[in-house]
Motif scaffolding. Structure first.
Motif, short mmCIF file in Angstrom:
data_model
loop_
_atom_site.label_atom_id
_atom_site.label_comp_id
_atom_site.label_asym_id
_atom_site.label_seq_id
_atom_site.Cartn_x
_atom_site.Cartn_y
_atom_site.Cartn_z
N UNK A 353 41.45 52.44 29.94
CA UNK A 353 40.82 53.33 28.76
C UNK A 353 39.83 52.35 27.73
N UNK A 354 40.39 51.46 27.69
CA UNK A 354 39.65 50.54 26.78
C UNK A 354 38.25 50.36 27.13
N UNK A 355 37.61 50.45 28.49
CA UNK A 355 36.16 50.35 28.87
C UNK A 355 35.46 51.32 28.40
N UNK A 356 36.20 52.50 27.85
CA UNK A 356 35.49 53.66 27.46
C UNK A 356 34.80 53.32 26.14
N UNK A 357 35.29 52.32 25.31
CA UNK A 357 34.69 51.94 24.00
C UNK A 357 33.37 51.27 24.06
N UNK A 365 34.52 60.57 35.43
CA UNK A 365 35.71 60.79 36.19
C UNK A 365 35.69 60.91 37.49
N UNK A 366 35.81 59.97 38.41
CA UNK A 366 35.86 60.08 39.95
C UNK A 366 37.41 60.20 40.44
N UNK A 373 44.98 64.01 35.90
CA UNK A 373 45.09 64.65 34.73
C UNK A 373 45.50 63.58 33.56
N UNK A 374 45.59 62.37 33.88
CA UNK A 374 45.88 61.21 33.06
C UNK A 374 44.80 61.31 32.10
N UNK A 375 43.68 61.53 32.29
CA UNK A 375 42.36 61.38 31.48
C UNK A 375 41.88 62.88 31.10
N UNK A 376 42.82 64.02 31.15
CA UNK A 376 42.40 65.18 30.89
C UNK A 376 41.88 65.60 29.64
N UNK A 377 42.38 64.68 28.84
CA UNK A 377 41.98 64.87 27.33
C UNK A 377 41.12 63.86 26.74
N UNK A 378 40.49 62.95 27.53
CA UNK A 378 39.73 62.18 27.19
C UNK A 378 38.36 62.36 27.11
N UNK A 379 37.78 62.50 26.07
CA UNK A 379 36.58 63.42 25.91
C UNK A 379 35.20 62.45 26.54
#
Length: 453
Positions: A353-357, A365-366, A373-379
């Motif tokens: 997740x920290x890579x998204x910073x 999302x591939x 769904x683990x990343x479903x709320x990660x905009x």
């Protein structure tokens, strides 16, 4: 009443041995009406559920059995095996340890403990458990093989190969050990022997009876000029994507190539040079002269590790056009949860997740399996406009990316086959195709390999 229950128990066991799961379960259910909670009946019903793949029901019966009889060693052992299959390794360890406390001379209990420890990533302790089991039963083939495979996973590949050669010499019909020897040889880079050895996979319990088209002569190198040949896929999407690279070689031998693959791959594989026709599994096939599995083409062509066909891209798709004002990076962190080694190869989304910073990068999302769904709320992680079952559309999107970062899954093979820069995150004990120590793949020139330390 007890005599009638015993008769029903024997009847259920006979049905189970004959392969009649339904009748076996019916007999056990009738017996339990007469002797509710009987541990032996529950244990035997658990065995049937386990063999039928109904693991939660099997676990429930084993737990009833050990609840009624806490000294029921075999029920503890099978409870441990079932928990390993369910990925509940801490509980499996506890059940196996209880079995050992009850019967320390049971090789099956030590095997179960070792398997639980492997699932807990405690490879050294797992090896110790297998060694202790072998002290009890020195000729136990499953313990020997498990120890050899653990040595391989610890990076002691030469020792693993030596042990596996000894095992198959002693038990030449032990197909699982023969297959494991193949994987160890391939991991070490000995492809010529490894390909041949890997044909044993069809005799293992997980694949036996799975070979298709066996009424058609197998192609083992015969002249193909003017002939039509059927190449068929097996196992996962990644395997098919990796080995479809051999199709142009077959076509150059003078054959008309018919390719039979999973339906999701049909449109994508129509882009491979040399393919005459691509057909989904189960659809009608034309008359052919020869057949061979894609995974056996390395053996047919006598392909060594330094001579695999690795010109990329060999999946020839048009990338989707996008405004590339910012670098575009695709992420995939988990594979098929039913894969034998998924517990080691997949990671959690929180780990990446920290890579998204990182500023100035568009992340996509591939991930297609349930783990998406683990990343479903990660905009900050954008979805891609394709369906999970459309590999061609996915390939066209991946071809538009600047980089793919993925675990060892079909996505790694797809990006590599497209010639896209791909960073592959590998577990400490990698699959054979990635070999050991290398930072780059001889299968995919655009791939960089990042290994768990």
């Amino acid at each position: 009443m007890e005599d009638q229950a015993n008769a029903l128990l024997r009847q259920g066991i006979q049905h189970a041995e004959g392969g009649d799961v339904g009748q076996a379960l019916e007999s056990f259910a009738e017996a339990l009406v007469l002797v509710p909670g009987n541990p032996v009946v529950h244990y035997n019903r658990g065995l049937v559920f386990q063999k039928a793949g109904r693991r939660e029901e099997a676990l429930n019966d084993y737990r009833v059995a050990t609840g009624e009889d806490p000294n029921f060693t075999e029920a503890w052992i099978n409870q441990a095996y079932t928990l390993v299959c369910l990925g509940r390794f801490d509980e499996a360890f506890g059940a196996a340890d209880r079995a050992i406390q009850l019967q320390g001379n049971s090789p099956s209990a030590w095997l179960a403990k070792g398997n639980a420890l492997k699932g807990m990533h405690a490879l050294g302790q797992a090896a110790d458990a297998f060694v202790q089991g072998l002290q009890v039963s020195p000729e136990h083939r499953e313990l020997k093989t498990s120890l050899a495979n653990t040595k391989r996973e610890l990076g002691q590949v030469d020792e693993a190969i030596s042990m596996l050669r000894e095992i198959v010499g002693q038990f030449p019909d032990f197909a699982e050990a023969q297959r494991d020897l193949a994987h160890a040889l391939l991991l070490s880079g000995d492809y010529l022997e490894g390909w041949k050895q890997n044909r044993w996979r069809w005799q293992t319990s997980s694949l036996i009876g799975g070979e298709r088209h066996q009424t058609v002569p197998e192609w083992t190198g015969q002249t193909l000029t003017g002939k039509r040949i059927l190449l068929w896929d097996e196992q996962g999407f990644g395997d098919a994507i990796q080995f479809v690279r051999f199709v142009p070689w077959v076509a150059e031998s003078g054959a008309e190539v018919v390719l039979e693959v999973q339906p999701q791959l049909v449109k994508l594989f129509q882009t491979v040079n040399g393919v005459g026709n691509v057909i989904a599994r189960g659809d009608a096939l034309p008359q052919v002269d020869y057949q061979v599995s894609l995974l056996d083409l390395g053996d047919v062509f006598r392909t060594d590790s330094f001579a695999v066909p690795n010109e990329v891209p060999y999946l020839l798709v048009e990338p989707i056009a996008y405004d590339k004002a910012r670098p575009r990076v695709g992420l995939s962190w988990a594979g098929n949860p039913n894969h034998d080694n998924d517990r080691n190869r997949s990671v959690t989304f929180d780990l990446i997740r920290t890579w998204l910073d990182l500023d100035g990068i568009d992340f996509f999302n591939l991930q297609f399996c349930g783990r998406a769904k683990e990343a479903s709320e990660e905009r900050r992680l954008q979805s891609i406009p394709t369906k999970p079952d459309d590999f061609l559309a996915t390939a066209e999107f991946v071809a538009s990316l600047d980089l793919v970062i993925t675990i060892d899954s079909a996505m790694a093979h797809l990006a590599g086959a497209l010639g896209k820069p791909v960073w592959v995150l590998l577990p400490y004990a990698p699959d054979w195709r990635w070999m050991l120590s290398r930072e780059h793949s001889h299968w995919y020139p655009s791939a960089a390999l990042f290994r768990q330390s």
